[in-house]
Design an enzyme around this catalytic site. Structure first.
Site, short mmCIF file in Angstrom:
data_model
loop_
_atom_site.label_atom_id
_atom_site.label_comp_id
_atom_site.label_asym_id
_atom_site.label_seq_id
_atom_site.Cartn_x
_atom_site.Cartn_y
_atom_site.Cartn_z
CD1 TRP A 44 -1.09 2.36 2.51
CD2 TRP A 44 -2.76 1.75 1.21
NE1 TRP A 44 -1.79 3.46 2.53
CE2 TRP A 44 -2.89 3.05 1.78
CE3 TRP A 44 -3.88 1.18 0.60
CZ2 TRP A 44 -4.04 3.86 1.64
CZ3 TRP A 44 -4.95 2.00 0.29
CH2 TRP A 44 -5.11 3.07 0.86
CG MET A 45 1.90 5.29 -2.44
SD MET A 45 2.26 5.56 -4.04
CE MET A 45 4.04 5.26 -4.23
CG ASP A 47 -0.30 11.36 2.53
OD1 ASP A 47 -1.30 10.55 2.32
OD2 ASP A 47 -0.42 12.14 3.82
CG PHE A 107 0.65 9.47 10.30
CD1 PHE A 107 0.64 8.00 10.73
CD2 PHE A 107 -0.48 10.04 10.73
CE1 PHE A 107 -0.48 7.05 10.64
CE2 PHE A 107 -1.87 9.29 11.17
CZ PHE A 107 -1.63 7.85 11.19
CG ASP A 178 0.22 15.26 7.53
OD1 ASP A 178 0.49 14.29 8.13
OD2 ASP A 178 -1.01 15.48 7.26
C1 FRU Z 1 -3.35 12.15 4.64
C2 FRU Z 1 -2.83 11.30 5.97
C3 FRU Z 1 -2.01 12.38 6.59
C4 FRU Z 1 -1.33 11.36 7.59
C5 FRU Z 1 -1.17 10.01 6.71
C6 FRU Z 1 -1.18 8.81 7.28
O1 FRU Z 1 -3.65 11.49 3.46
O2 FRU Z 1 -4.13 11.07 6.50
O3 FRU Z 1 -2.65 13.33 7.27
O4 FRU Z 1 -0.02 11.68 8.05
O5 FRU Z 1 -2.23 10.22 5.77
O6 FRU Z 1 -0.99 7.70 6.61
#
Ligand code: FRU
Length: 510
Positions: A44-45, A47, A107, A178
């Site tokens: 899975w990929m 962000d 994350f 993030d």
């Molecule tokens: C966005 C998100 C981010 C988080 C990540 C988790 O798509 O929800 O806010 O860091 O994906 O995988």
């Protein structure tokens, strides 16, 4: 062998992920992957993370769960490229193996090439934080750093570097993620982080640091007082063409005309920074992308000064479409950004032009009804179109291009000049799930001639309108054998077509 997620196995998680991807990803045939879009190495990929230029190569990390084609505790996958199109996978860079990131994992975040030669990653660590009074699980989200040499990364022993003690009053410690980090001209560090305030509205918090390790709260950089969605994920801010740009991915959006649709969306705010406080003041807003699959964009500055954007070419609301490959999720094309006429414009990186071959041209083609053109077919193509009415006084009523087409399937892009409206549609693309399948995009500046650049890459389409004032991205799940392209006009139109094949195999062996 203990399960991957057993606590006892936490210390081994990086080694296990590296071993797993090494053993299994090579079995995926290059022909099962996109050609110039980066897919998950395996599993899975989501962000893009840590998009940066370090030791003469572009580095792109990504939210990664190698063991399944669905989201799970997050790792950072890693790929490098010389030209942003041909990628080489490197071993997993980060694993969820510390108390502060051993819950939902590592994350999203960003990266910097440091003047001392190290590559710095800044990411959100997510740990479980017990149960809330209503019985639901609580999370703790903190900002962490790791340093490496472009291959191996070591998490800083003083992590987390930003935790709940550095939150302003009323800010959530659970939705705090993030970080996008950058360096100022004086060598000091700044980062912006997405957050929810106690009223449930998004805010973007800015932090500052002398050394990247010791951080202080600086200001509330932006607030969601325009009420777009709830949490704003993946903030990114930079100056471009004299304008301060803020890009975010809002959750839980409500539709607004044809500009925003409901769900997880994208938002670009153009404005300036307040001289005194440094806070962002928005002057205009737009969607970043008007397609169905685009989220969590991130930008970087290339060595030749281009601001380049890449995003997850998927959306949380459409992931149930699944896929038949042992990988799920891919990035958009990297896109050069500019601000023109008060809009954020995007265009495929110029490197794509070097990957084009077999040029086919058709000029001044008279179109009424359906037409297929000699040499214009394929699923990995870069197509430029100009459409104008045959007679200025008698505009055509509708123009359409059908692609990824055979006798059962087609995907469609339709333009109605009277409504100044483009529509992307995948109702007949082979979807077997009840997910949103079309989206409209207004083209208010249409002056009679429509210019489109359409890039197809096996499982996707990206449509650049005009000079990139609007872009629509969409996953196309249709079998590769459906490779016809047909043009259609209701009324008389004239068409110019320039078509190239795109050189295949961006990720040759992995
Ligand atoms: C966005 C998100 C981010 C988080 C990540 C988790 O798509 O929800 O806010 O860091 O994906 O995988």
């Amino acid at each position: 062998m203990p399960a991957i997620d057993d606590d006892a196995a936490r210390g081994d998680r990086l080694a296990r992920a590296r071993d797993y991807e090494e053993r299994f990803s090579g079995n995926i045939a290059p022909s099962e992957r996109p050609c110039v879009h980066l897919p998950a190495r395996i599993g899975w990929m989501n962000d893009p993370n840590g998009f940066s230029y370090y030791r003469d190569r572009y580095h792109l990390f990504y939210q990664y769960h190698p063991f399944e084609t669905k989201w799970g505790p997050m790792y950072w996958g890693h790929a490098v490229s010389d030209d942003l199109l041909h990628w080489e996978f490197l071993p997993t860079a980060l694993a969820p193996d510390e108390p502060y990131d051993g819950g939902a994992g590592c994350f999203s975040g960003s990266a910097l090439a440091l003047p001392d030669g190290r590559h710095m990653l800044m990411y959100t660590g997510v740990a479980d934080a017990g149960r809330k009074p209503d019985g639901t699980l609580a999370m703790r989200q903190v900002q962490c750093v790791a340093f490496g040499d472009g291959l191996d990364y070591r998490k800083y022993e003083g992590n987390p570097v930003i935790d709940e003690t550095l939150l302003p009053e009323g800010a959530s410690a659970e939705h705090f993620r993030d970080p996008k980090v950058w360096m100022e001209g004086d060598g000091s560090f700044r980062c912006v982080v997405g957050n929810l305030d106690e009223s449930g509205s998004a805010q973007i918090l800015q932090y500052k640091s002398r050394d990247g390790l010791h951080w202080a709260f600086d200001c509330v950089f932006a607030r969601n007082d325009v009420q777009i969605g709830t949490m704003w994920e993946c903030p990114d801010t930079f100056e471009l063409d004299g304008v301060q740009v803020l890009l975010v991915s809002p959750q839980d959006m409500l539709p607004e005309g044809d500009e925003f649709m409901s769900g997880n969306g994208t938002l670009c705010l153009l404005g300036h920074r307040d001289d005194e406080t440094g806070a962002f003041i928005a002057e205009s807003r737009q969607a970043i992308d008007y397609g169905l699959d685009f989220y969590a964009s991130q930008t970087m500055l290339s060595p030749d000064g281009r601001r380049i954007l890449i995003a997850w070419m998927q959306n949380w609301d459409s992931i149930s479409m699944g896929g038949r490959q042992p990988w799920f999720g891919q990035m958009t094309l990297p896109r050069e950004l500019s601000v023109r006429g008060g809009r954020l414009c995007q265009w495929p990186v110029r490197e794509l032009e070097r990957a084009r071959k077999n040029r086919v041209m058709h000029k001044d083609v008279r179109l009424e009804g359906e037409l297929a053109l000699e040499g214009v077919s394929g699923r990995v193509v870069d197509l430029s179109l100009t459409i104008r009415p045959a007679d200025e006084s008698e505009p055509y009523r509708e123009f359409a291009i059908w692609f990824a087409q055979d006798e059962h399937f087609h995907s469609a892009l339709v333009f109605r000049p009277a409504e100044r409206m483009l529509k992307l549609n995948r109702k007949h693309s082979g979807l077997r799930r009840a997910i949103v399948y079309h989206r409209k995009c207004a083209v208010p500046d249409f002056d009679g001639t429509l210019d489109l650049r359409i890039v197809l890459d096996r499982y996707s389409v990206e449509v650049f309108v005009g000079n990139g004032e609007r872009v629509l991205s969409m996953i196309v799940p249709t079998d590769q054998s459906a490779d016809q392209i047909t043009f259609f006009s209701d009324g008389r139109a004239v068409l110019n077509v320039e078509k190239y094949d795109i050189e295949a195999n961006s990720v040759p062996g992995c």
